[in-house]
Every structure is written in structure tokens, then in C-alpha cells.
Write a protein that holds these residues in place. Structure first.
Motif, PDB file in Angstrom:
ATOM      1  N   GLU A 155       0.827  -1.205   0.000  1.00  0.00           N
ATOM      2  CA  GLU A 155       0.000   0.000   0.000  1.00  0.00           C
ATOM      3  C   GLU A 155       0.865   1.260   0.000  1.00  0.00           C
ATOM      4  N   ILE A 156       1.948   1.236   0.793  1.00  0.00           N
ATOM      5  CA  ILE A 156       2.853   2.386   0.837  1.00  0.00           C
ATOM      6  C   ILE A 156       3.488   2.590  -0.531  1.00  0.00           C
TER       7      ILE A 156
ATOM      8  N   ARG B 188       2.341   1.767  -3.468  1.00  0.00           N
ATOM      9  CA  ARG B 188       1.365   2.331  -4.416  1.00  0.00           C
ATOM     10  C   ARG B 188       1.138   3.806  -4.149  1.00  0.00           C
ATOM     11  N   ARG B 189       1.105   4.172  -2.886  1.00  0.00           N
ATOM     12  CA  ARG B 189       0.802   5.564  -2.538  1.00  0.00           C
ATOM     13  C   ARG B 189       1.903   6.516  -2.989  1.00  0.00           C
TER      14      ARG B 189
END
Length: 368
Positions: free
Chosen positions: A172-173, A175-176
Motif C-alpha cells: 500500500e505504501i 502504491r501511494r
């Protein structure tokens, strides 16, 4: 070689023996082997004898014996820091590779590996990490991606955007912020080393959750231990110990200069552990080891959220060294207790009757 300090019999407390025997009886696993090594050291066996008996190398025996001597039972565990920041060699490699990527002629991985003293696979992995960010990304230029991800995550934690107890998922990190998972993984390891993140095997990494009540309670205990330790150490302090303490302060200064909070906290803990060892009460050092992991995880030593001057904080430790060198147990106890309470700005030694500041005996040269 038999007779060396590394082969001397360890003296264990009853609680330590009970815990080590319990761990040693567990089927398989690293803690069981490490516990058997320490118990064998306590039986007075040499490193070679232990290595032969447990089918390990003498270096492995020496490593876990030293870890136990340094940190007690906590030293046999890989927690609370599952990973450490990348080496200076790795940082330099990232810089060189990033600079090479911007040139007209891009060097081969073989040439770069030979130049940096790394394997081709390591060079290729760093190169790949630095190519994943889109060229027009406003957040992350190609160079030093893991540094930038670390800075972003740390800022989100300090600002409260990432709340205590929140899980950090590498995918998730990534992708962010627009990178691969490798820079996110490295950033999380650095934050865990600083104490802002807690990583659990097979469970993931989470923003550290700290109870104000727990922090207060362990700080109160720290004040009592530090005051007692300073009083005893001021009477018994040896020149070699003063030199070692000064080296710890110098390590803090270097870490402050480099912005390496994890290394600062390592040196900070080593400093106070050394004072406990110098006070002449062996049981006090055992007590310190018992609470040291709590001092780390609850930010009671080297709080990574501290937003003041880390170099000045290192300088306050110069004052503590000077107090021990003066041989005045009451003054040393006063300064260490104030420091443990977090009153760093009030720990400067009292002036002499002539109005001059006492010289910081044993303190490192701040210009080095």
C-alpha cells in the motif's frame, strides 16, 4: 583459547537460569539454541567445547555470549528491532548509481559492481529500485528512494496522519508514493530501529502505540536507578570508563550530525548502561537490562519524536561525564536524576565559587 575473558564462567541469576532452561527445552528454533549456548557458558565450558557440543561455530558461541552479557535475556531475541538501516556502503552505492543513471553513457552493472565492491545482483537491484518512480513524479526523484519514503512515513507518523496501532503494509505504501516495495520495506526497518514502528514476525509492522501511563511509570523507575548508579559511579569511576563514556557521547554527536536517530539511541543506551556497570552493584546492571527494552520501546531514552537539537542533547551527556569525573556523588546523582526526568536544560553542572563553569573532564572534543 581457554582462559580468555570470553571463556570465563558466566554468573546467572535464578530467574535467568529458569528462563533460559525453559527456552532451551523448546523444540528447535533460534531461542532454544541461544539459551543452550548461554547455559553452557555458565557451566564453565570453553567456546570450542560448546561449539562442538551444539554443532555451531566458536564465533556463534562468542556472539551470543556477548549479546547476553551486553543486554541480558533481551539480547537473545531479535526483537524489538527486526532490521537495521542499510550500511554506509549501500547508501554510497545508491548515490553513485543514481548519479550514473543521469549521464549520457550508462555504465554496465559489471563495471559498477567492480567500482563499488558489490555483486552485480546488488547493483542491478538498486538500479531497478531507482527506475520505478515515474520521471515526472513530484514526490520521489530517482535518487535515494528509500530515504524519501522514510522521510514521508516519519512525517506522517509524527503529524498523526498515521495513528498509533495502524498497520503499515509495504504494498500500500509503495502504491501511494509510486515506488516498488523495496524502498518501503527499507524505510519501515529504519523506523523500527528508531522505535516509531514495531514489527512482529509473521504479523506485520505497526505504528508504535505508547501508553502515557506506562511511559511515566518506567521513567520513574529510571530516575531511581540512574540516581543510585551515578552516586556509586562517581566514587568508583575509572579513567578507562570515562574514556568509554566520552566515546559514547562522540557517537551521539556523529549520529546527530548524520540525522541517524537509531544510532543516537544505541549510543545513548550504551552510555547509561555503562554507568550502571560502573557503580559497583552488579545487581543494578541486571535490573537495568530488565527494563532496557521498555526504555527503548516507550521512548524514555532518546525519544525519536524529540524535535529539539540532538547535538545539544549529546552535549548534556558531556555534563554527566564531567559530573562523574568530579568525584562528587551528590552532584552526579542530582544531574543524572534530572536528566532521567527529561530536564535536560537544567542538568548543567553548578558553577564553581569563582563563577566559572567546571571543565568537562573526559568529554570528547566537540570539533572532531
Amino acid at each position: 583459547m581457554a582462559g580468555r575473558d570470553d571463556d570465563k564462567r558466566l554468573v546467572l541469576g535464578a530467574e535467568e537460569i529458569a528462563a533460559l532452561r525453559t527456552w532451551a527445552e523448546q523444540p528447535g528454533g533460534a531461542p532454544a539454541l541461544r539459551s543452550r549456548i548461554v547455559l553452557a557458558c555458565a557451566d564453565g565450558l570453553s567456546r570450542k567445547e560448546i561449539a562442538d557440543r551444539l554443532a555451531v561455530s566458536p564465533a556463534t558461541v562468542a556472539k551470543w555470549r556477548a549479546r547476553f552479557v551486553e543486554r541480558g535475556l533481551d539480547g537473545l531475541s531479535d526483537a524489538p528491532r527486526p532490521g537495521r538501516p542499510r550500511s554506509q556502503e549501500r547508501q554510497e552505492a545508491e548515490r553513485v548509481i543514481a548519479a550514473g543513471a543521469g549521464g549520457a553513457a550508462v555504465p554496465s552493472t559489471r563495471t559498477m559492481a567492480r567500482r563499488l565492491g558489490l555483486s552485480q545482483s546488488t547493483v542491478a537491484r538498486i538500479w531497478q529500485e531507482q527506475q520505478v518512480a515515474p520521471p515526472a513524479s513530484p514526490l520521489l526523484p530517482r535518487e535515494l528512494l528509500s530515504d524519501r519514503v522514510y522521510a514521508l512515513l516519519r512525517g506522517w507518523i509524527v503529524s498523526g496522519e498515521l495513528v498509533a496501532g495502524q498497520r503499515l503494509v509495504e504494498a500500500e505504501i509503495a502504491r501511494r508514493v509510486g515506488t516498488s516495495q523495496a524502498p518501503a520495506r527499507e524505510a519501515i526497518k529504519r523506523l523500527a530501529h528508531e522505535g516509531l514502528v514495531i514489527s512482529y514476525p509473521n504479523r506485520g509492522s505497526y505504528v508504535a502505540e505508547i501508553s502515557d501511563e506506562q511511559a511515566r511509570e518506567v521513567r520513574d523507575i529510571r530516575v531511581l536507578l540512574e540516581e543510585y548508579a551515578a552516586r556509586g559511579a562517581a566514587i568508583r569511576i575509572q579513567p578507562e570508563t570515562l574514556r568509554q563514556l566520552s566515546a559514547d557521547v562522540l557517537a551521539m554527536r556523529r549520529a546527530a550530525r548524520d540525522g541517524d536517530i537509531g544510532a543516537f539511541r544505541d549510543a545513548d543506551l550504551a552510555f547509561h548502561r555503562r554507568v550502571c556497570a560502573a557503580c559497583g552493584n552488579s545487581f543494578l546492571l541486571r535490573l537495568w537490562r530488565t527494563i532496557e527494552s521498555n526504555l527503548w520501546s516507550l521512548h524514555v531514552v532518546g525519544n525519536p519524536l524529540y524535535d529539539g537539537d540532538w547535538t545539544a542533547m549529546a552535549g548534556h551527556h558531556d555534563d554527566l561525564v564531567a559530573a562523574l569525573a568530579s568525584g562528587d556523588p551528590d552532584e552526579a546523582a542530582r544531574l543524572f536524576a534530572a536528566h532521567a526526568r527529561g530536564e535536560a536544560s537544567r542538568t548543567r553542572p553548578r558553577r564553581r565559587p569563582d563563577g566559572a563553569d567546571p571543565a568537562p573532564l573526559g568529554a570528547p572534543d566537540a570539533t572532531r
